[in-house]
Write a protein that holds these residues in place. Structure first.
Motif, short mmCIF file in Angstrom:
data_model
loop_
_atom_site.label_atom_id
_atom_site.label_comp_id
_atom_site.label_asym_id
_atom_site.label_seq_id
_atom_site.Cartn_x
_atom_site.Cartn_y
_atom_site.Cartn_z
N ALA A 115 -11.34 -65.46 79.96
CA ALA A 115 -10.72 -66.50 79.14
C ALA A 115 -10.43 -67.78 79.93
CB ALA A 115 -9.42 -65.97 78.52
N ASP A 116 -10.61 -67.74 81.25
CA ASP A 116 -10.30 -68.90 82.09
C ASP A 116 -11.57 -69.32 82.82
OD1 ASP A 116 -9.34 -70.83 83.75
OD2 ASP A 116 -7.80 -69.61 84.70
N PRO A 117 -12.30 -70.31 82.31
CA PRO A 117 -13.60 -70.67 82.91
C PRO A 117 -13.50 -71.27 84.30
CG PRO A 117 -12.99 -72.24 81.20
CD PRO A 117 -11.99 -71.12 81.12
N VAL A 118 -12.33 -71.74 84.72
CA VAL A 118 -12.21 -72.33 86.06
C VAL A 118 -11.82 -71.30 87.11
CG1 VAL A 118 -11.64 -74.58 85.10
CG2 VAL A 118 -9.79 -73.06 85.83
N HIS A 119 -11.43 -70.09 86.67
CA HIS A 119 -11.07 -69.02 87.61
C HIS A 119 -12.36 -68.29 87.98
CE1 HIS A 119 -8.18 -65.42 88.56
NE2 HIS A 119 -8.80 -65.90 89.62
N LEU A 120 -12.90 -68.59 89.15
CA LEU A 120 -14.25 -68.15 89.49
C LEU A 120 -14.30 -66.86 90.30
CD1 LEU A 120 -15.92 -71.58 90.35
CD2 LEU A 120 -15.96 -70.31 88.21
N ALA A 121 -13.29 -66.56 91.09
CA ALA A 121 -13.37 -65.35 91.91
C ALA A 121 -11.98 -64.93 92.38
CB ALA A 121 -14.28 -65.58 93.12
N ARG A 122 -11.88 -63.64 92.70
CA ARG A 122 -10.66 -63.08 93.29
C ARG A 122 -11.06 -62.20 94.46
NH1 ARG A 122 -6.12 -60.74 89.50
NH2 ARG A 122 -5.51 -62.95 89.71
N LEU A 123 -10.41 -62.38 95.60
CA LEU A 123 -10.69 -61.59 96.79
C LEU A 123 -9.47 -60.71 97.10
CD1 LEU A 123 -12.06 -64.61 97.17
CD2 LEU A 123 -12.72 -63.67 99.37
N HIS A 124 -9.76 -59.44 97.37
CA HIS A 124 -8.71 -58.48 97.70
C HIS A 124 -9.08 -57.78 99.00
CE1 HIS A 124 -6.67 -54.51 97.58
NE2 HIS A 124 -5.69 -55.20 97.05
N ILE A 125 -8.14 -57.72 99.93
CA ILE A 125 -8.36 -57.02 101.19
C ILE A 125 -8.10 -55.53 100.99
CG2 ILE A 125 -7.51 -56.69 103.54
CD1 ILE A 125 -7.00 -59.68 103.69
N ASP A 126 -9.12 -54.71 101.23
CA ASP A 126 -9.01 -53.26 101.04
C ASP A 126 -8.57 -52.54 102.31
OD1 ASP A 126 -9.97 -53.55 98.41
OD2 ASP A 126 -12.04 -53.52 99.13
N GLY A 127 -8.86 -53.11 103.47
CA GLY A 127 -8.49 -52.45 104.72
C GLY A 127 -9.31 -52.99 105.87
N ALA A 128 -9.15 -52.36 107.00
CA ALA A 128 -9.87 -52.78 108.20
C ALA A 128 -11.29 -52.26 108.16
CB ALA A 128 -9.16 -52.27 109.45
N ALA A 129 -12.19 -53.00 108.86
CA ALA A 129 -13.60 -52.61 108.91
C ALA A 129 -14.19 -53.08 110.23
CB ALA A 129 -14.37 -53.21 107.74
N PRO A 130 -15.20 -52.36 110.74
CA PRO A 130 -15.86 -52.82 111.96
C PRO A 130 -16.62 -54.11 111.71
CG PRO A 130 -17.04 -50.97 111.00
CD PRO A 130 -15.75 -51.10 110.23
N VAL A 131 -16.80 -54.89 112.76
CA VAL A 131 -17.50 -56.17 112.66
C VAL A 131 -18.82 -56.07 113.40
CG1 VAL A 131 -17.39 -58.64 113.13
CG2 VAL A 131 -15.29 -57.39 112.57
N SER A 132 -19.92 -56.32 112.70
CA SER A 132 -21.22 -56.28 113.35
C SER A 132 -21.45 -57.58 114.13
CB SER A 132 -22.32 -56.11 112.31
OG SER A 132 -22.47 -57.30 111.55
N PRO A 133 -22.27 -57.53 115.18
CA PRO A 133 -22.58 -58.76 115.92
C PRO A 133 -23.20 -59.84 115.03
CG PRO A 133 -23.25 -56.84 117.18
CD PRO A 133 -22.85 -56.33 115.82
#
Length: 314
Positions: A99-117
């Motif tokens: 219902a809100d055309p300007v609301h494009l995305a929502r980000l939620h942090i689920d937890g820690a994760a390894p980082v690839s090079p």
């Protein structure tokens, strides 16, 4: 500091807010049409929301607001890449409120994760990437490198059509012969003349006006079009994410990606491109890829401050 496999981080509001703030700081550097930076972020209840700020695009004739959405998509990719590079696993919900055309995305942090090079290196490219409008004068992009860049674009649910020389010629001829009706059409003609100059393709000088046929142009450039099967706001958001991903991979390879928005700013210009290259799908952006022979880079575009981009929790 990157997380190691098996490390569990406490999910306090302060830690998440700090992570989101760093993501927004990086997202400020995303490319957008005319450097309008048409995004607005909000942190609340442990999530980061992305909104289109159409007021920043007020000077453009853009009734469907696709350019603003593409710019927001690029900022979204910058933000989620930054979170991943800092050791966070993130869920992204696109168009969370129908219902809100300007609301494009929502980000939620689920937890820690390894980082690839690769993730860490790509995130470092955010600070190096910038839009460089100078003519391409360096060596052409090698086929293997172009394949790598193309794969980065297409990993974001769009297609990258690399134009053959005959297609560039067809596009140049079509725009040179078209009637200029709207200001955006005039921009489309002028930019294409600068970019493609007829001298880079044999025979073009016979059919093009002198300013186009013999103007300054990019002999070693590669021209491509971002396109897809559909033409809705979610597709434009993906196109922006692809612009970010492809541009950052190109930056790692020492190449530049210059977005060309004029072909989609006006329906007449879009139709000219469709007629000239009929095998393309729905059009999102035209791109120029290449290298610059000189080490002196064009200056970086000015950016909004973080305070202008984000609403912090009170």
């Amino acid at each position: 500091m990157s997380a190691s496999p098996g490390v569990v981080r406490p999910h306090s509001g302060r830690i998440m807010n700090e992570a989101f703030y760093r993501a927004v700081v990086a997202a400020r550097k995303a490319p957008s049409a005319h450097n309008m930076q048409p995004w607005r972020w909000r942190v609340s209840n442990g999530v980061l929301d992305l909104f289109a700020d159409h007021a920043r695009m007020a000077g453009l004739r853009e009734p469907d607001r696709r350019l603003a959405t593409i710019g927001c998509g690029a900022a979204l990719h910058h933000a989620r890449l930054t979170l991943a590079a800092r050791g966070w696993r993130v869920t992204v919900t696109r168009r969370p409120d129908a219902a809100d055309p300007v609301h494009l995305a929502r980000l939620h942090i689920d937890g820690a994760a390894p980082v690839s090079p690769d993730t860490a290196e790509l995130a470092r490219a955010i600070g190096l990437r910038h839009t460089d409008p100078r003519p391409v004068t360096g060596d052409p992009i090698e086929p293997e490198e172009l394949a790598t860049i193309k794969a980065a674009f297409e990993a974001q649910h769009v297609r990258l059509g690399v134009l053959r020389p005959d297609q560039v010629l067809a596009l140049t001829v079509a725009t040179a012969r078209a009637d200029i009706v709207e200001p955006s059409d005039a921009q489309w003609h002028a930019e294409l003349a600068l970019w493609t100059g007829g001298g880079r393709i044999a025979g073009a000088a016979d059919v093009l006006p002198l300013p186009i046929a013999y103007g300054e142009h990019d002999r070693a450039a590669t021209f491509a079009v971002l396109h897809g099967l559909r033409d809705q706001d979610l597709d434009w958001l993906h196109a922006g994410e692809a612009l970010s991903a492809g541009s950052l991979v190109a930056t790692r390879l020492g190449a530049s990606v210059l977005p060309f928005s004029a072909p989609i700013e006006h329906a007449g210009a879009r139709e000219t491109l469709r007629r000239a290259v009929p095998e393309l799908g729905c059009l999102y952006l035209m791109l120029r890829l290449g290298r610059h022979a000189t080490e002196t880079a064009a200056p970086h575009s000015p950016r909004l401050t973080a305070a202008q981009s984000i609403e912090r929790p009170r």
